[in-house]
Design a protein around this motif. Structure first.
Motif, PDB file in Angstrom:
ATOM      1  N   TRP A  59       0.839  -1.211   0.000  1.00  0.00           N
ATOM      2  CA  TRP A  59       0.000   0.000   0.000  1.00  0.00           C
ATOM      3  C   TRP A  59       0.867   1.251   0.000  1.00  0.00           C
ATOM      4  N   ILE A  60       1.923   1.241   0.818  1.00  0.00           N
ATOM      5  CA  ILE A  60       2.827   2.394   0.895  1.00  0.00           C
ATOM      6  C   ILE A  60       3.527   2.619  -0.437  1.00  0.00           C
ATOM      7  N   ARG A  61       4.055   1.544  -1.029  1.00  0.00           N
ATOM      8  CA  ARG A  61       4.772   1.688  -2.303  1.00  0.00           C
ATOM      9  C   ARG A  61       3.832   2.151  -3.416  1.00  0.00           C
ATOM     10  N   GLY A  62       2.590   1.712  -3.369  1.00  0.00           N
ATOM     11  CA  GLY A  62       1.617   2.168  -4.362  1.00  0.00           C
ATOM     12  C   GLY A  62       1.399   3.668  -4.283  1.00  0.00           C
ATOM     13  N   HIS A  63       1.289   4.188  -3.062  1.00  0.00           N
ATOM     14  CA  HIS A  63       1.119   5.630  -2.880  1.00  0.00           C
ATOM     15  C   HIS A  63       2.357   6.398  -3.335  1.00  0.00           C
ATOM     16  N   LEU A  64       3.535   5.875  -3.011  1.00  0.00           N
ATOM     17  CA  LEU A  64       4.767   6.558  -3.401  1.00  0.00           C
ATOM     18  C   LEU A  64       4.944   6.557  -4.913  1.00  0.00           C
ATOM     19  N   ASP A  65       4.510   5.495  -5.584  1.00  0.00           N
ATOM     20  CA  ASP A  65       4.620   5.429  -7.048  1.00  0.00           C
ATOM     21  C   ASP A  65       3.737   6.467  -7.731  1.00  0.00           C
ATOM     22  N   ARG A  66       2.681   6.874  -7.041  1.00  0.00           N
ATOM     23  CA  ARG A  66       1.764   7.861  -7.627  1.00  0.00           C
ATOM     24  C   ARG A  66       2.138   9.297  -7.285  1.00  0.00           C
ATOM     25  N   GLN A  67       3.215   9.475  -6.537  1.00  0.00           N
ATOM     26  CA  GLN A  67       3.659  10.826  -6.202  1.00  0.00           C
ATOM     27  C   GLN A  67       4.122  11.542  -7.466  1.00  0.00           C
ATOM     28  N   PRO A  68       3.804  12.831  -7.615  1.00  0.00           N
ATOM     29  CA  PRO A  68       4.274  13.572  -8.788  1.00  0.00           C
ATOM     30  C   PRO A  68       5.791  13.677  -8.806  1.00  0.00           C
ATOM     31  N   SER A  69       6.356  13.618 -10.011  1.00  0.00           N
ATOM     32  CA  SER A  69       7.806  13.704 -10.140  1.00  0.00           C
ATOM     33  C   SER A  69       8.277  15.124  -9.827  1.00  0.00           C
ATOM     34  N   THR A  70       9.529  15.229  -9.391  1.00  0.00           N
ATOM     35  CA  THR A  70      10.104  16.526  -9.045  1.00  0.00           C
ATOM     36  C   THR A  70      10.542  17.257 -10.304  1.00  0.00           C
ATOM     37  N   THR A  71      10.299  18.557 -10.357  1.00  0.00           N
ATOM     38  CA  THR A  71      10.730  19.390 -11.477  1.00  0.00           C
ATOM     39  C   THR A  71      11.766  20.386 -10.986  1.00  0.00           C
ATOM     40  N   LEU A  72      12.968  20.302 -11.529  1.00  0.00           N
ATOM     41  CA  LEU A  72      14.019  21.250 -11.188  1.00  0.00           C
ATOM     42  C   LEU A  72      13.836  22.498 -12.051  1.00  0.00           C
ATOM     43  N   VAL A  73      13.783  23.649 -11.408  1.00  0.00           N
ATOM     44  CA  VAL A  73      13.522  24.903 -12.120  1.00  0.00           C
ATOM     45  C   VAL A  73      14.820  25.421 -12.730  1.00  0.00           C
ATOM     46  N   VAL A  74      14.987  25.115 -14.023  1.00  0.00           N
ATOM     47  CA  VAL A  74      16.149  25.529 -14.815  1.00  0.00           C
ATOM     48  C   VAL A  74      15.636  25.928 -16.194  1.00  0.00           C
ATOM     49  N   PRO A  75      16.459  26.597 -17.010  1.00  0.00           N
ATOM     50  CA  PRO A  75      16.038  26.910 -18.374  1.00  0.00           C
ATOM     51  C   PRO A  75      15.551  25.660 -19.101  1.00  0.00           C
ATOM     52  N   GLY A  76      14.391  25.769 -19.724  1.00  0.00           N
ATOM     53  CA  GLY A  76      13.781  24.637 -20.405  1.00  0.00           C
ATOM     54  C   GLY A  76      12.686  23.967 -19.606  1.00  0.00           C
ATOM     55  N   ALA A  77      12.608  24.270 -18.306  1.00  0.00           N
ATOM     56  CA  ALA A  77      11.568  23.684 -17.460  1.00  0.00           C
ATOM     57  C   ALA A  77      10.252  24.437 -17.655  1.00  0.00           C
ATOM     58  N   LEU A  78       9.164  23.734 -17.411  1.00  0.00           N
ATOM     59  CA  LEU A  78       7.835  24.321 -17.523  1.00  0.00           C
ATOM     60  C   LEU A  78       7.227  24.384 -16.131  1.00  0.00           C
ATOM     61  N   ILE A  79       6.875  25.586 -15.675  1.00  0.00           N
ATOM     62  CA  ILE A  79       6.259  25.740 -14.355  1.00  0.00           C
ATOM     63  C   ILE A  79       5.033  26.644 -14.480  1.00  0.00           C
ATOM     64  N   PRO A  80       4.038  26.459 -13.599  1.00  0.00           N
ATOM     65  CA  PRO A  80       2.854  27.316 -13.656  1.00  0.00           C
ATOM     66  C   PRO A  80       3.051  28.605 -12.867  1.00  0.00           C
ATOM     67  N   VAL A  81       2.514  29.677 -13.368  1.00  0.00           N
ATOM     68  CA  VAL A  81       2.432  30.934 -12.624  1.00  0.00           C
ATOM     69  C   VAL A  81       0.992  31.406 -12.766  1.00  0.00           C
ATOM     70  N   GLU A  82       0.310  31.579 -11.636  1.00  0.00           N
ATOM     71  CA  GLU A  82      -1.115  31.895 -11.615  1.00  0.00           C
ATOM     72  C   GLU A  82      -1.898  30.887 -12.450  1.00  0.00           C
ATOM     73  N   GLY A  83      -1.447  29.619 -12.360  1.00  0.00           N
ATOM     74  CA  GLY A  83      -2.151  28.533 -13.015  1.00  0.00           C
ATOM     75  C   GLY A  83      -1.835  28.330 -14.479  1.00  0.00           C
ATOM     76  N   ARG A  84      -1.049  29.222 -15.082  1.00  0.00           N
ATOM     77  CA  ARG A  84      -0.727  29.106 -16.505  1.00  0.00           C
ATOM     78  C   ARG A  84       0.693  28.594 -16.682  1.00  0.00           C
ATOM     79  N   PRO A  85       0.878  27.515 -17.462  1.00  0.00           N
ATOM     80  CA  PRO A  85       2.232  26.984 -17.680  1.00  0.00           C
ATOM     81  C   PRO A  85       3.124  28.010 -18.389  1.00  0.00           C
ATOM     82  N   ARG A  86       4.339  28.177 -17.890  1.00  0.00           N
ATOM     83  CA  ARG A  86       5.311  29.096 -18.507  1.00  0.00           C
ATOM     84  C   ARG A  86       6.637  28.358 -18.678  1.00  0.00           C
ATOM     85  N   LEU A  87       7.248  28.550 -19.821  1.00  0.00           N
ATOM     86  CA  LEU A  87       8.531  27.931 -20.118  1.00  0.00           C
ATOM     87  C   LEU A  87       9.650  28.876 -19.708  1.00  0.00           C
ATOM     88  N   ILE A  88      10.597  28.363 -18.919  1.00  0.00           N
ATOM     89  CA  ILE A  88      11.733  29.185 -18.519  1.00  0.00           C
ATOM     90  C   ILE A  88      12.720  29.244 -19.676  1.00  0.00           C
TER      91      ILE A  88
END
Length: 228
Positions: A59-88
């Motif tokens: 059960w624990i491993r199932g929950h961990l497998d569904r965790q969202p992947s980490t996004t490192l904020v660097v040029p080329g990354a996509l992150i939301p600002v005020e809900g809208r995706p923005r490309l760095i």
């Protein structure tokens, strides 16, 4: 005092916490950072904890497998600002700039994440100060100071002195979600509880608060996956 044990192979770190109020073993996998914790009654033994965790490993491993992947904020990354995706994107600029579809950072910047975080915290403060002032005026209760933190257990708080604290990561969420948290905390200026009277105050400030509240419950944990 909390202690950490390991479960299975590959090992999973599990934090054990004894509580005098706990009547049974209670297992939790954080939706924010994937931390696994087990709360035990004060008299429960380590052997009981290990046996219980063994039955819950899948059960624990199932929950961990569904965790969202980490996004490192660097040029080329996509992150939301005020809900809208923005490309760095790197460009010939001396300061971070927010565009409709991009966040522009200085060319060759080796600390883009740090620069973007500072920019977003300033933007968050501006948006939260405006929303707090608007709702406080509507409510007829002034607030004290506003502070920003990177909290994981709550999105905002209001002290008995009327000071407001918010998570700056709210700037990543849709604007209505940031507004909801501001309305929620300002409503505490009138009702320092979560009674029916409190929720009436929230509804008076933001009649459609249920929609952003549900968004925060469902998607709020994902705002912490961005590493700056």
């Amino acid at each position: 005092m909390a202690e950490t044990i390991q479960l299975g192979d590959p090992p999973i770190d599990v934090t054990l916490k004894h509580s005098a109020r706990a009547k049974r073993l209670s297992l939790r996998v954080s939706g924010v950072d994937g931390r696994v914790s087990l709360t035990l009654p004060r008299r429960a033994s380590l052997h009981e904890a290990q046996a219980f965790l063994h039955t819950k490993e899948d059960w624990i491993r199932g929950h961990l497998d569904r965790q969202p992947s980490t996004t490192l904020v660097v040029p080329g990354a996509l992150i939301p600002v005020e809900g809208r995706p923005r490309l760095i994107a790197e460009t010939r600029t001396r300061v971070v700039k927010l565009m409709d579809e991009h966040i522009l950072v200085p060319l060759g910047e080796d600390k883009a994440g740090v620069r973007v975080r500072a920019f977003l915290k300033t933007l968050a403060r501006d948006r939260l100060a405006e929303a707090s002032a608007r709702y406080a005026t509507q409510l007829g209760h002034p607030f004290g100071k506003i502070s920003l933190r990177d909290t994981r257990s709550r999105w905002g708080s209001c002290t008995s002195e009327g000071n407001l604290m918010y998570s700056w990561r709210l700037i990543l969420a849709p604007a209505s979600v940031l507004d909801y948290v501001a309305a929620h905390e300002v409503a505490h200026l009138a009702e320092m509880n979560h009674s029916a009277a409190f929720w009436n105050e929230v509804a008076g400030l933001m009649p459609e608060y249920e929609t952003p509240r549900k968004w925060l419950r469902s998607h709020g944990g994902g705002l912490h996956r961005f590493q700056f």
